[in-house]
Design an enzyme around this catalytic site. Structure first.
Site, PDB file in Angstrom:
ATOM      1  N   GLU A 140       0.809  -1.218   0.000  1.00  0.00           N
ATOM      2  CA  GLU A 140       0.000   0.000   0.000  1.00  0.00           C
ATOM      3  C   GLU A 140       0.846   1.274   0.000  1.00  0.00           C
ATOM      4  O   GLU A 140       0.360   2.350  -0.340  1.00  0.00           O
ATOM      5  CB  GLU A 140      -0.863  -0.039   1.257  1.00  0.00           C
ATOM      6  N   GLU A 187      11.162 -13.144   4.917  1.00  0.00           N
ATOM      7  CA  GLU A 187      12.420 -12.506   5.326  1.00  0.00           C
ATOM      8  C   GLU A 187      11.974 -11.400   6.273  1.00  0.00           C
ATOM      9  O   GLU A 187      11.326 -10.447   5.858  1.00  0.00           O
ATOM     10  CB  GLU A 187      13.109 -11.989   4.061  1.00  0.00           C
ATOM     11  N   CYS A 237      16.925  -4.284   6.029  1.00  0.00           N
ATOM     12  CA  CYS A 237      16.900  -5.422   6.949  1.00  0.00           C
ATOM     13  C   CYS A 237      18.314  -5.798   7.388  1.00  0.00           C
ATOM     14  O   CYS A 237      18.490  -6.506   8.365  1.00  0.00           O
ATOM     15  CB  CYS A 237      16.185  -6.596   6.314  1.00  0.00           C
ATOM     16  N   GLU A 295      14.629  -5.757  16.602  1.00  0.00           N
ATOM     17  CA  GLU A 295      14.854  -4.785  15.521  1.00  0.00           C
ATOM     18  C   GLU A 295      14.039  -3.511  15.727  1.00  0.00           C
ATOM     19  O   GLU A 295      12.843  -3.565  16.017  1.00  0.00           O
ATOM     20  CB  GLU A 295      14.450  -5.404  14.175  1.00  0.00           C
TER      21      GLU A 295
HETATM   22  P1  NAP Z   1       4.441  -5.408   7.396  1.00  0.00           P
HETATM   23  O1  NAP Z   1       3.579  -4.723   8.363  1.00  0.00           O
HETATM   24  O2  NAP Z   1       5.016  -6.687   7.804  1.00  0.00           O
HETATM   25  O3  NAP Z   1       3.584  -5.610   6.062  1.00  0.00           O
HETATM   26  C1  NAP Z   1       4.102  -6.260   4.903  1.00  0.00           C
HETATM   27  C2  NAP Z   1       2.956  -6.806   4.090  1.00  0.00           C
HETATM   28  O4  NAP Z   1       2.299  -7.849   4.807  1.00  0.00           O
HETATM   29  C3  NAP Z   1       1.880  -5.791   3.786  1.00  0.00           C
HETATM   30  O5  NAP Z   1       1.389  -6.075   2.496  1.00  0.00           O
HETATM   31  C4  NAP Z   1       0.835  -6.066   4.835  1.00  0.00           C
HETATM   32  O6  NAP Z   1      -0.459  -5.718   4.452  1.00  0.00           O
HETATM   33  C5  NAP Z   1       0.919  -7.565   4.977  1.00  0.00           C
HETATM   34  N1  NAP Z   1       0.496  -8.004   6.309  1.00  0.00           N
HETATM   35  C6  NAP Z   1       1.107  -7.724   7.473  1.00  0.00           C
HETATM   36  N2  NAP Z   1       0.465  -8.337   8.483  1.00  0.00           N
HETATM   37  C7  NAP Z   1      -0.562  -9.005   7.953  1.00  0.00           C
HETATM   38  C8  NAP Z   1      -1.606  -9.830   8.488  1.00  0.00           C
HETATM   39  N3  NAP Z   1      -1.682 -10.076   9.779  1.00  0.00           N
HETATM   40  N4  NAP Z   1      -2.498 -10.347   7.636  1.00  0.00           N
HETATM   41  C9  NAP Z   1      -2.424 -10.106   6.312  1.00  0.00           C
HETATM   42  N5  NAP Z   1      -1.482  -9.318   5.744  1.00  0.00           N
HETATM   43  C10 NAP Z   1      -0.564  -8.785   6.552  1.00  0.00           C
HETATM   44  O7  NAP Z   1       5.654  -4.501   6.941  1.00  0.00           O
HETATM   45  P2  NAP Z   1       5.683  -2.987   6.428  1.00  0.00           P
HETATM   46  O8  NAP Z   1       4.329  -2.464   6.216  1.00  0.00           O
HETATM   47  O9  NAP Z   1       6.546  -2.994   5.259  1.00  0.00           O
HETATM   48  O10 NAP Z   1       6.436  -2.180   7.561  1.00  0.00           O
HETATM   49  C11 NAP Z   1       6.081  -2.244   8.905  1.00  0.00           C
HETATM   50  C12 NAP Z   1       7.274  -2.665   9.743  1.00  0.00           C
HETATM   51  O11 NAP Z   1       7.860  -3.839   9.175  1.00  0.00           O
HETATM   52  C13 NAP Z   1       8.437  -1.693   9.788  1.00  0.00           C
HETATM   53  O12 NAP Z   1       8.265  -0.701  10.744  1.00  0.00           O
HETATM   54  C14 NAP Z   1       9.599  -2.603  10.078  1.00  0.00           C
HETATM   55  O13 NAP Z   1       9.683  -2.839  11.455  1.00  0.00           O
HETATM   56  C15 NAP Z   1       9.258  -3.878   9.399  1.00  0.00           C
HETATM   57  N6  NAP Z   1       9.950  -4.105   8.110  1.00  0.00           N
HETATM   58  C16 NAP Z   1      11.027  -4.898   8.104  1.00  0.00           C
HETATM   59  C17 NAP Z   1      11.678  -5.156   6.914  1.00  0.00           C
HETATM   60  C18 NAP Z   1      12.851  -6.044   6.857  1.00  0.00           C
HETATM   61  O14 NAP Z   1      13.417  -6.184   5.791  1.00  0.00           O
HETATM   62  N7  NAP Z   1      13.235  -6.657   7.925  1.00  0.00           N
HETATM   63  C19 NAP Z   1      11.232  -4.586   5.728  1.00  0.00           C
HETATM   64  C20 NAP Z   1      10.110  -3.778   5.759  1.00  0.00           C
HETATM   65  C21 NAP Z   1       9.480  -3.567   6.970  1.00  0.00           C
HETATM   66  P3  NAP Z   1      -1.129  -4.367   4.994  1.00  0.00           P
HETATM   67  O15 NAP Z   1      -0.364  -3.265   4.316  1.00  0.00           O
HETATM   68  O16 NAP Z   1      -2.520  -4.492   4.558  1.00  0.00           O
HETATM   69  O17 NAP Z   1      -0.938  -4.360   6.469  1.00  0.00           O
END
Ligand code: NAP
Length: 504
Positions: free
Chosen positions: A185, A263, A300, A389
């Site tokens: 999104e 990942e 990451c 993290e």
């Molecule tokens: P995210 O919250 O994990 O979301 C990634 C994807 O997964 C999005 O498309 C999200 O959809 C979906 N998703 C997450 N939880 C879900 C659930 N319970 N059911 C269904 N779909 C789900 O990651 P993000 O939005 O990229 O960033 C949020 C946090 O993730 C950051 O603050 C950071 O801590 C972490 N992050 C880590 C890395 C890494 O490489 N380690 C990379 C990016 C982000 P929705 O958008 O609809 O929620």
């Protein structure tokens, strides 16, 4: 330049509307309205993907290589548009977007070359031994085969290289698997333009259009439906531990569980060994600050923890790192949510007992400034939260009493994507103790470098034990990433004419 956006999903060659919409929240420029995904759209895309697999799964390596090359060309042809919308949506500088596009098309081309070589098929043949006693041996051949439709989640922090046509998509398509992407999104416009490039490549190569679909996000239902759809054979994901774990659980709780290649996250600890700190502590401290703040720390592989022996040299290291970090300007983060999570994470660390706040200039909205904290090894070991993290430019320096405590910290680590040794020749004895521990904890161990900037090549592992990933035997970067979407099949006494062409 006008952006050619429809706000629609791409499902098997058709641009499709949905019943609800969401509005993008770009860091700059105007927002756009997009149709939100749904379980019904996922069903349509997965059925088309399964239909496409009947031919695509048996396409020749030459055909697939041409297709991957064509996608890269079509992405390059839309380069300016992608840079413009990508930079608006994510707040990443244009130069970064241009670089990331190069990495994305480079990955597609690398997989094209890789499959043409054929080694990845791991072909084996045990010829029949009809006269063997007491029993004859049949003719047995083995080869890796594509698994079928793959679901891919676009990542927020790599709008190109880990999203619509990123590493997961490229490796799945190279293997012979159709892909259904759930767009993130945070950058729906970028996803749409890259999907236009893939659609054009499908047309020019005459491939079944079901081989690729993009369903925009906008709700949780879409991602859940991708994991739960009976035709999905595997899922590729980059994101948070929380989100990844929830989706992993969905995949394993299905009546027929499927692999979820998540990942997730890592603090990428760095061990600063004494001779290296004495010889070049200042250079390492400045390098650490640079690695921590690169891309607003939204990698990451960000090295969030550095472990050093206490003393005057550790104090000087901390001071140099503080000065270098303080000179960094505020940077725009990918989303408001990520910026909020970053500040909340910093607060959590600041509130932990025994933590010294070294640099805590805060800023608001979608901006991030670096934070630096220090604590003792004993305190770090006692507080689990200090090893979690915090996504952004935040570092924790852990000072240990002696070598034994440093080893103890290494032993206590959970799974990591990377671990690093900063070492000189005189550090070899302690490095020799740490290396066998660190290789069990991480997918990649480095000496005298920084883990950000992951090389895309044959020998790269971007993986590691849980919670760095949900599958410690896999990598999401480099040519070995193709293995995730293949499985070995043995063909026993099958007439040669019936075998897949690659095995004949
Ligand atoms: P995210 O919250 O994990 O979301 C990634 C994807 O997964 C999005 O498309 C999200 O959809 C979906 N998703 C997450 N939880 C879900 C659930 N319970 N059911 C269904 N779909 C789900 O990651 P993000 O939005 O990229 O960033 C949020 C946090 O993730 C950051 O603050 C950071 O801590 C972490 N992050 C880590 C890395 C890494 O490489 N380690 C990379 C990016 C982000 P929705 O958008 O609809 O929620």
């Amino acid at each position: 330049m006008t952006l050619n956006l429809t706000g629609k999903h791409l499902i098997a060659g058709e641009w499709v509307e949905g019943s609800t919409t969401f509005t993008s929240s770009p860091a700059s420029g105007e927002s756009h309205t997009f149709f939100a995904g749904s379980a019904a759209l996922v069903d349509r895309a997965m059925k088309a993907a399964e239909e496409a697999f009947v031919t695509y799964g048996y396409s020749s390596r030459e055909e697939r290589a041409k297709f991957l090359e064509a996608i890269a060309e079509q992405i390059d042809a839309r380069g300016d548009e992608i840079t413009k919308i990508g930079s608006q949506e994510t707040g990443l500088p244009e130069a970064r977007l241009v670089g990331e596009r190069g990495r994305t098309t480079g990955q597609l081309r690398l997989f094209a070359t890789h499959i043409l070589k054929g080694d990845y098929l791991d072909r084996r043949h045990d010829a029949a031994l009809p006269d063997r006693q007491p029993l004859p041996r049949p003719d047995i051949r083995l080869m890796q085969r594509p698994i079928g439709p793959v679901g891919v989640f676009g990542a927020s922090n790599f709008p190109l290289a880990f999203s619509t046509a990123g590493g997961d998509t490229a490796s799945a398509l190279a293997a012979g698997c159709p892909v259904v992407v759930k767009g993130h999104e945070a950058h729906p416009g970028t996803s749409e333009i890259v999907a236009q490039a893939i659609a054009a490549a499908i047309k020019s190569c005459g491939i079944h259009p079901g081989v690729f679909s993009l369903i925009q996000g906008g709700n949780r239902e879409t991602g859940e439906a991708i994991c739960l759809h009976p035709l999905t054979r595997a899922v590729g994901f980059t994101g948070s531990l929380r989100g990844g774990r929830a989706l992993f659980d969905l995949c394993v709780r299905r009546e027929e569980p499927i692999p979820f290649f998540g990942e997730l996250g890592s603090v990428n600890p760095m061990f600063l060994l004494p001779a290296a700190v004495s010889a070049r502590g200042e250079t390492i401290a400045k390098g650490w600050a640079g690695s921590l703040t690169m891309g607003a720390g939204q990698f990451c592989t960000n090295p969030g923890i550095a472990v050093v022996k206490e003393g005057a040299e550790a104090d000087a290291f901390l001071e140099t790192a503080k000065t270098a970090l303080a000179a960094t300007n505020a940077q725009t983060m990918l989303t408001d949510g990520i910026a909020n999570a970053y500040r909340e994470g910093a607060k959590r660390i600041e509130a932990t007992e025994g933590v010294q706040s070294v640099l805590t200039t805060t800023c608001d909205l979608r901006n991030a400034t670096p934070y630096l904290f220090a604590t003792t090894g004993e305190n770090w070991l006692a507080n689990h939260v200090l090893g979690e993290e915090v996504f952004g430019p935040l570092g924790v320096l852990v000072t240990v009493k002696d070598e034994a405590e440093m080893v103890h910290i290494a032993e206590s680590l959970v799974g990591q994507l990377t671990t690093t040794l900063q070492m000189d020749d005189a550090d070899a004895p302690i490095a020799r103790k740490l290396l066998p521990i660190l290789e069990r904890k991480s997918g990649r161990v480095l000496a005298n470098g920084f883990p950000t900037g992951v090389e895309v090549c044959d020998a790269m592992v971007h993986g590691g034990p849980y919670p760095a990933t949900t599958n410690f035997g896999a990598t999401s970067v480099g040519t070995m990433a193709i293995r995730r979407f293949m499985r070995p099949v043995s063909y026993q006494n099958i007439p040669v004419a019936l075998l897949p062409e690659d095995l004949q």
